[in-house]
Scaffold this active site. Structure first.
Site, short mmCIF file in Angstrom:
data_model
loop_
_atom_site.label_atom_id
_atom_site.label_comp_id
_atom_site.label_asym_id
_atom_site.label_seq_id
_atom_site.Cartn_x
_atom_site.Cartn_y
_atom_site.Cartn_z
N ASN A 7 1.08 -0.84 -0.22
CA ASN A 7 -0.02 -0.13 -0.20
C ASN A 7 1.02 1.21 0.21
O ASN A 7 1.80 1.75 0.73
CB ASN A 7 -0.59 0.08 1.47
CG ASN A 7 -2.31 0.97 1.62
OD1 ASN A 7 -1.64 1.90 0.82
ND2 ASN A 7 -2.64 0.64 2.14
N ARG A 76 -2.44 -1.99 -3.54
CA ARG A 76 -3.42 -0.50 -3.60
C ARG A 76 -3.15 -0.10 -4.32
O ARG A 76 -2.40 0.33 -4.33
CB ARG A 76 -3.58 -0.75 -2.00
CG ARG A 76 -4.72 0.23 -2.35
CD ARG A 76 -5.17 1.09 -0.57
NE ARG A 76 -5.45 2.06 -0.41
CZ ARG A 76 -5.39 3.14 -0.12
NH1 ARG A 76 -4.51 3.41 1.04
NH2 ARG A 76 -6.54 3.99 -0.13
N HIS A 165 -11.83 3.97 -0.95
CA HIS A 165 -12.72 2.65 0.25
C HIS A 165 -12.97 1.75 -0.87
O HIS A 165 -13.59 1.32 0.25
CB HIS A 165 -13.57 3.53 1.10
CG HIS A 165 -12.11 4.57 2.38
ND1 HIS A 165 -12.79 5.83 2.38
CD2 HIS A 165 -11.00 4.23 1.91
CE1 HIS A 165 -12.63 6.35 3.06
NE2 HIS A 165 -10.94 5.95 3.02
N ARG A 226 -10.05 16.61 6.77
CA ARG A 226 -10.86 16.54 5.97
C ARG A 226 -11.81 17.70 6.26
O ARG A 226 -12.46 17.04 7.00
CB ARG A 226 -10.78 15.93 4.85
CG ARG A 226 -9.11 15.31 4.72
CD ARG A 226 -9.85 13.75 3.09
NE ARG A 226 -8.42 12.58 3.79
CZ ARG A 226 -8.78 11.89 2.96
NH1 ARG A 226 -9.70 11.30 2.84
NH2 ARG A 226 -7.56 10.67 3.93
N GLU A 369 -9.06 -4.15 4.21
CA GLU A 369 -8.53 -4.21 3.53
C GLU A 369 -7.44 -4.90 2.56
O GLU A 369 -7.34 -5.57 1.50
CB GLU A 369 -7.93 -2.44 2.75
CG GLU A 369 -9.32 -1.92 3.53
CD GLU A 369 -9.28 -0.68 2.93
OE1 GLU A 369 -8.25 0.41 4.01
OE2 GLU A 369 -9.71 0.74 1.92
#
Ligand code: ADP
Length: 387
Positions: A7, A76, A165, A226, A369
């Site tokens: 990742n 990923r 996601h 965010r 994940e």
């Protein structure tokens, strides 16, 4: 079989080596080793790029794997644009396509492509698979992914909602349907992935039909740092008045806003603690975040023609009973009722926390994940006769 899962962030590289059987099942302890290389490309760190980071990983793996070899690698990748609606076996053409998508994810896609090239050079024969954050959302109808902007912005610049996601929303959708005994291809749900980044997805017939992140992962919910949704004029005005440069504004919206901007703290645990201790800014942060999320749930309940489940996942969704309660308390109009006791219980298993008379079942489903990427890597490599 051993699968290396990579990742690549803009300046970091997370990895895991997982054991997986030919049939896709995993042993009780599937993770052989995992690690994180940070400060990639930061002057003075000694790690100039992702290729150098992978050399460090390689040296570490040689030590811990004691002669066993990696059978496949799964990466990923943040952005697959409109090109990738499913995971793909890596070829030079696929790497070039990921590089061509760099304008859509300027920090992430080049880093991922660099990692892919480095592994290809190091282990020429090893099958590699790329799993995209965006591909699950390629099933959205145009009414959900179009922005109401002049057509040329889409046709010439690819400006549209992509969503992120996806690996997590996909995995969690399948587990939630199974937990409720509903066929996945008939399942309608609202899935809430609430981590440092957060997104809500509307699921119809088991597929994504809308999602709260947009062209980038900045849109939608209130996140750790965010902002989520803001009036676009706020941004253009502050820039045109010369108060911020575009670059400063980007930093402000991505790194200084959300829970951090509202309360001084990006971590949900600490925000909840501060709110309980009477900190009014922390209370406001929780109210803004839970109100925004509840509005999305209501909207997506309409989008899917009546959800059969509301599903919480990721760091906050799985662990923060107070935040789940703050959201669910706002959903009375949908007939949602939950058990305070079930909500408080800690568990690593998928579970229902609503009461039997709730109009919509509420579930908590752990996401993983890396596990999903491992399983997809095996599947795609097998489909191509590579494993
Ligand atoms: P990432 O998006 O980086 O993968 P995670 O899914 O790990 O993020 O989620 C991180 C968030 O989860 C943080 O806001 C953290 O406060 C929250 N979190 C993690 N554990 C708990 C816990 N036990 N209680 C409440 N919040 C938690």
């Amino acid at each position: 079989m051993l699968i290396l899962i990579i990742n690549s962030g803009s300046s970091s590289l997370k990895y895991q080596v997982r054991e997986i059987h030919d049939d896709g099942s995993e042993p009780d302890q599937p993770i052989l080793t995992k690690g994180l290389v940070e400060r990639i490309g930061v002057p003075g760190s000694g790690i100039p790029d992702h290729a150098a980071a992978l050399e460090q990983v390689d040296a570490h793996l040689e030590e811990v794997l004691a002669g066993r070899t990696i059978d496949a690698a799964g990466h990923r990748v943040v952005h697959g644009g409109e090109r990738f609606s499913a995971p793909a076996l890596v070829t030079m053409e696929v790497i070039r396509a990921i590089e061509r998508l760099a304008p859509l994810a300027p920090l992430h896609n080049p880093a991922a492509a660099q990692g892919l090239r480095a592994i290809t050079a190091r282990w020429r024969e090893m099958p590699q698979v790329v799993v995209f954050d965006t591909s699950f959302h390629q099933s959205m109808p145009e009414e959900a992914w179009r922005y109401a902007l002049p057509d040329a912005l889409y046709t010439e610049h690819g400006i549209r909602r992509y969503g992120f996601h996806g690996t997590s929303h996909d995995l969690v959708t399948g587990v939630a349907a199974q937990t409720l005994g509903i066929e996945r291809d008939q399942f309608r749900a609202v899935v809430l992935h609430l981590g440092n980044g957060a997104s809500a997805t509307a699921i119809r017939d088991g597929k994504s039909v809308d999602t709260s992140m947009g062209y980038t992962p900045l849109a939608g919910l209130v996140m750790g740092t965010r902002s989520g949704d803001v009036d676009p004029s706020v941004i253009t005005q502050l820039i045109s008045r010369g108060i911020y440069t575009a670059e400063q504004m980007d930093h402000l919206l991505n790194k200084e806003s959300g829970l951090l901007g509202l309360s001084g703290n990006a971590d949900m645990r600490e925000v909840v603690e501060a709110a309980e201790a009477g900190d009014t800014a922390a209370r406001t942060a929780l109210e803004v975040a839970s109100y925004r999320l509840a509005k999305y749930v209501g909207g997506y309940h309409v989008a899917v023609d009546g959800a059969q489940a509301i599903v919480f996942t990721a760091g906050i969704g799985e662990n923060s009973a107070p935040f789940r309660a703050a959201v669910l308390d706002r959903l009375g109009a949908l007939g949602v009722q939950y058990s305070a006791e079930l909500n408080e219980q800690r568990s690593g298993e998928p579970r229902v926390i609503s009461t039997p008379d709730s109009a919509i079942p509420v579930l908590v489903v752990p996401t993983d994940e890396e596990q999903a990427i491992g399983a997809l890597t095996l599947q795609v490599a097998q489909q191509h006769g590579k494993l």
